[in-house]
Motif scaffolding. Structure first.
Motif, PDB file in Angstrom:
ATOM      1  N   ASN A  28       0.833  -1.195   0.000  1.00 59.43           N
ATOM      2  CA  ASN A  28       0.000   0.000   0.000  1.00 59.43           C
ATOM      3  C   ASN A  28       0.867   1.243   0.000  1.00 59.43           C
ATOM      4  O   ASN A  28       0.796   2.056  -0.907  1.00 59.43           O
ATOM      5  CB  ASN A  28      -0.972  -0.012   1.176  1.00 59.43           C
ATOM      6  CG  ASN A  28      -2.207  -0.821   0.854  1.00 59.43           C
ATOM      7  OD1 ASN A  28      -2.985  -0.422   0.017  1.00 59.43           O
ATOM      8  ND2 ASN A  28      -2.345  -1.972   1.477  1.00 59.43           N
ATOM      9  N   THR A  29       1.685   1.431   0.996  1.00 60.82           N
ATOM     10  CA  THR A  29       2.637   2.529   1.019  1.00 60.82           C
ATOM     11  C   THR A  29       3.957   1.977   0.516  1.00 60.82           C
ATOM     12  O   THR A  29       4.477   1.008   1.074  1.00 60.82           O
ATOM     13  CB  THR A  29       2.775   3.101   2.439  1.00 60.82           C
ATOM     14  OG1 THR A  29       1.528   3.732   2.795  1.00 60.82           O
ATOM     15  CG2 THR A  29       3.893   4.118   2.523  1.00 60.82           C
ATOM     16  N   PHE A  30       4.501   2.571  -0.572  1.00 60.40           N
ATOM     17  CA  PHE A  30       5.723   2.020  -1.159  1.00 60.40           C
ATOM     18  C   PHE A  30       6.390   3.045  -2.072  1.00 60.40           C
ATOM     19  O   PHE A  30       5.821   4.088  -2.396  1.00 60.40           O
ATOM     20  CB  PHE A  30       5.413   0.748  -1.955  1.00 60.40           C
ATOM     21  CG  PHE A  30       4.492   0.960  -3.123  1.00 60.40           C
ATOM     22  CD1 PHE A  30       5.009   1.191  -4.386  1.00 60.40           C
ATOM     23  CD2 PHE A  30       3.121   0.921  -2.962  1.00 60.40           C
ATOM     24  CE1 PHE A  30       4.162   1.390  -5.469  1.00 60.40           C
ATOM     25  CE2 PHE A  30       2.264   1.115  -4.043  1.00 60.40           C
ATOM     26  CZ  PHE A  30       2.787   1.353  -5.294  1.00 60.40           C
ATOM     27  N   SER A  31       7.614   2.701  -2.473  1.00 57.34           N
ATOM     28  CA  SER A  31       8.372   3.491  -3.442  1.00 57.34           C
ATOM     29  C   SER A  31       8.940   2.542  -4.493  1.00 57.34           C
ATOM     30  O   SER A  31       9.332   1.423  -4.174  1.00 57.34           O
ATOM     31  CB  SER A  31       9.523   4.233  -2.757  1.00 57.34           C
ATOM     32  OG  SER A  31       9.041   5.091  -1.745  1.00 57.34           O
ATOM     33  N   VAL A  32       8.976   2.999  -5.748  1.00 61.20           N
ATOM     34  CA  VAL A  32       9.542   2.246  -6.859  1.00 61.20           C
ATOM     35  C   VAL A  32      10.646   3.101  -7.479  1.00 61.20           C
ATOM     36  O   VAL A  32      10.441   4.285  -7.739  1.00 61.20           O
ATOM     37  CB  VAL A  32       8.479   1.945  -7.941  1.00 61.20           C
ATOM     38  CG1 VAL A  32       9.096   1.156  -9.082  1.00 61.20           C
ATOM     39  CG2 VAL A  32       7.301   1.214  -7.353  1.00 61.20           C
ATOM     40  N   LEU A 105       4.219   6.243  -3.279  1.00 61.95           N
ATOM     41  CA  LEU A 105       2.792   6.221  -2.984  1.00 61.95           C
ATOM     42  C   LEU A 105       2.619   6.030  -1.479  1.00 61.95           C
ATOM     43  O   LEU A 105       3.082   5.037  -0.923  1.00 61.95           O
ATOM     44  CB  LEU A 105       2.120   5.082  -3.746  1.00 61.95           C
ATOM     45  CG  LEU A 105       0.602   5.031  -3.696  1.00 61.95           C
ATOM     46  CD1 LEU A 105      -0.001   6.242  -4.391  1.00 61.95           C
ATOM     47  CD2 LEU A 105       0.097   3.761  -4.358  1.00 61.95           C
ATOM     48  N   ASP A 106       2.001   7.005  -0.827  1.00 64.97           N
ATOM     49  CA  ASP A 106       1.797   6.977   0.621  1.00 64.97           C
ATOM     50  C   ASP A 106       0.299   6.939   0.902  1.00 64.97           C
ATOM     51  O   ASP A 106      -0.395   7.940   0.742  1.00 64.97           O
ATOM     52  CB  ASP A 106       2.433   8.214   1.244  1.00 64.97           C
ATOM     53  CG  ASP A 106       2.385   8.219   2.759  1.00 64.97           C
ATOM     54  OD1 ASP A 106       1.606   7.440   3.358  1.00 64.97           O
ATOM     55  OD2 ASP A 106       3.137   9.000   3.359  1.00 64.97           O
ATOM     56  N   THR A 107      -0.220   5.779   1.308  1.00 71.84           N
ATOM     57  CA  THR A 107      -1.654   5.656   1.553  1.00 71.84           C
ATOM     58  C   THR A 107      -2.059   6.175   2.927  1.00 71.84           C
ATOM     59  O   THR A 107      -3.247   6.246   3.219  1.00 71.84           O
ATOM     60  CB  THR A 107      -2.126   4.199   1.386  1.00 71.84           C
ATOM     61  OG1 THR A 107      -1.399   3.365   2.275  1.00 71.84           O
ATOM     62  CG2 THR A 107      -1.938   3.736  -0.045  1.00 71.84           C
ATOM     63  N   VAL A 108      -1.090   6.576   3.755  1.00 71.78           N
ATOM     64  CA  VAL A 108      -1.417   7.204   5.038  1.00 71.78           C
ATOM     65  C   VAL A 108      -1.786   8.667   4.816  1.00 71.78           C
ATOM     66  O   VAL A 108      -2.789   9.162   5.318  1.00 71.78           O
ATOM     67  CB  VAL A 108      -0.243   7.067   6.042  1.00 71.78           C
ATOM     68  CG1 VAL A 108      -0.527   7.836   7.320  1.00 71.78           C
ATOM     69  CG2 VAL A 108       0.030   5.589   6.342  1.00 71.78           C
ATOM     70  N   THR A 109      -0.968   9.372   4.025  1.00 75.69           N
ATOM     71  CA  THR A 109      -1.226  10.786   3.735  1.00 75.69           C
ATOM     72  C   THR A 109      -2.006  10.979   2.437  1.00 75.69           C
ATOM     73  O   THR A 109      -2.382  12.104   2.115  1.00 75.69           O
ATOM     74  CB  THR A 109       0.106  11.555   3.619  1.00 75.69           C
ATOM     75  OG1 THR A 109       0.845  11.017   2.514  1.00 75.69           O
ATOM     76  CG2 THR A 109       0.921  11.480   4.902  1.00 75.69           C
ATOM     77  N   ASN A 110      -2.196   9.896   1.663  1.00 77.55           N
ATOM     78  CA  ASN A 110      -2.865   9.944   0.351  1.00 77.55           C
ATOM     79  C   ASN A 110      -2.116  10.801  -0.657  1.00 77.55           C
ATOM     80  O   ASN A 110      -2.720  11.446  -1.504  1.00 77.55           O
ATOM     81  CB  ASN A 110      -4.311  10.427   0.476  1.00 77.55           C
ATOM     82  CG  ASN A 110      -5.145   9.479   1.288  1.00 77.55           C
ATOM     83  OD1 ASN A 110      -4.994   8.272   1.167  1.00 77.55           O
ATOM     84  ND2 ASN A 110      -6.003  10.015   2.122  1.00 77.55           N
ATOM     85  N   SER A 126      -4.619  12.681  -3.134  1.00 77.76           N
ATOM     86  CA  SER A 126      -5.886  12.089  -3.540  1.00 77.76           C
ATOM     87  C   SER A 126      -6.994  12.452  -2.566  1.00 77.76           C
ATOM     88  O   SER A 126      -6.777  12.570  -1.363  1.00 77.76           O
ATOM     89  CB  SER A 126      -5.742  10.567  -3.592  1.00 77.76           C
ATOM     90  OG  SER A 126      -6.987   9.969  -3.852  1.00 77.76           O
ATOM     91  N   GLN A 127      -8.178  12.596  -3.100  1.00 82.09           N
ATOM     92  CA  GLN A 127      -9.352  12.804  -2.250  1.00 82.09           C
ATOM     93  C   GLN A 127      -9.977  11.473  -1.850  1.00 82.09           C
ATOM     94  O   GLN A 127     -10.843  11.406  -0.995  1.00 82.09           O
ATOM     95  CB  GLN A 127     -10.379  13.667  -2.982  1.00 82.09           C
ATOM     96  CG  GLN A 127      -9.838  15.026  -3.385  1.00 82.09           C
ATOM     97  CD  GLN A 127      -9.269  15.797  -2.199  1.00 82.09           C
ATOM     98  OE1 GLN A 127      -9.924  15.977  -1.192  1.00 82.09           O
ATOM     99  NE2 GLN A 127      -8.028  16.237  -2.323  1.00 82.09           N
ATOM    100  N   THR A 128      -9.530  10.391  -2.494  1.00 79.26           N
ATOM    101  CA  THR A 128     -10.022   9.057  -2.178  1.00 79.26           C
ATOM    102  C   THR A 128      -9.171   8.466  -1.069  1.00 79.26           C
ATOM    103  O   THR A 128      -7.959   8.576  -1.094  1.00 79.26           O
ATOM    104  CB  THR A 128      -9.932   8.145  -3.418  1.00 79.26           C
ATOM    105  OG1 THR A 128     -10.592   8.790  -4.494  1.00 79.26           O
ATOM    106  CG2 THR A 128     -10.554   6.801  -3.160  1.00 79.26           C
ATOM    107  N   THR A 129      -9.793   7.843  -0.088  1.00 79.15           N
ATOM    108  CA  THR A 129      -9.041   7.236   1.009  1.00 79.15           C
ATOM    109  C   THR A 129      -9.200   5.724   0.978  1.00 79.15           C
ATOM    110  O   THR A 129     -10.042   5.186   0.288  1.00 79.15           O
ATOM    111  CB  THR A 129      -9.522   7.777   2.369  1.00 79.15           C
ATOM    112  OG1 THR A 129     -10.909   7.463   2.509  1.00 79.15           O
ATOM    113  CG2 THR A 129      -9.299   9.264   2.480  1.00 79.15           C
ATOM    114  N   GLY A 130      -8.368   5.053   1.759  1.00 72.68           N
ATOM    115  CA  GLY A 130      -8.429   3.601   1.832  1.00 72.68           C
ATOM    116  C   GLY A 130      -7.130   2.979   1.379  1.00 72.68           C
ATOM    117  O   GLY A 130      -6.105   3.649   1.285  1.00 72.68           O
TER     118      GLY A 130
END
Length: 188
Positions: A28-32, A105-110, A126-130
């Motif tokens: 979910n939270t990662f870097s490439v 991509l940081d899904t904690v801060t979106n 992003s305005q989308t959460t999850g």
């Protein structure tokens, strides 16, 4: 696909790709991070790395170039909110030379961020959460193409050129870490 010294060389539009085990990159939270040297950038998408399937309601993520060489990182969580975070760089990647590209991509801060040659070129909240949605089984992470179907193995969005030093991190890389990766490989 051919392997020469320390990079994969993907010929244009031949359906070749490198596939990795299914469970390896369900993050979910990662870097490439990768060094890329595109031979051509035509219309459409050109995948660097993905763990994505369209045929099941857009789940997973893609790190790719689109028309004009713009770098993209997008994550999907399936229906009803298919787009998780999408950043598209304002500056284009060019053909015929090695460039260091990073997607975060940081899904904690979106927040999604993109870097080219150690410099941040795009940031998007992003305005989308999850979290990112993933298939339960059967789909492989793919280098150099987008694999749309678990059942048929069909690919599209083939990368035409070379990909080297591909790395995936299960964290958000800092600007200092991204600069260090760029400096380590700048002799490509």
């Amino acid at each position: 696909v051919s392997w020469s010294a320390d990079y994969f060389d993907f010929p244009a539009s031949d359906g070749d790709a490198v596939r990795l085990p299914n469970e390896s990159l369900k993050l979910n939270t990662f870097s490439v991070s990768a060094w890329i040297n595109p031979d051509t950038i035509s219309a459409g998408s050109h995948s660097i790395l993905e763990n994505y399937e369209y045929s099941s309601g857009s789940k997973g993520w893609l790190f790719y170039l689109n028309n004009g060489g713009r770098l993209n990182l997008v994550g999907y969580n399936g229906d009803p909110s298919p787009c998780r975070i999408e950043s598209s760089s304002a500056s284009a990647v060019t053909t015929g030379s090695w460039q260091h590209v990073v997607g975060v991509l940081d899904t904690v801060t979106n927040i999604g961020k993109l870097y080219v040659n150690g410099t941040e070129v795009s940031s998007y909240q992003s305005q989308t959460t999850g979290t990112i949605g993933y298939l339960s089984s059967g789909h492989e992470t793919t280098v150099g193409a987008i694999r749309h179907s678990v059942t048929t193995g069909d690919t599209e969005g083939e990368f035409d050129g070379k990909i080297s030093k591909l790395k995936v991190y299960d964290k958000v890389l800092t600007t200092t870490e991204i600069t260090a990766l760029y400096n380590e490989g700048s002799g490509n």
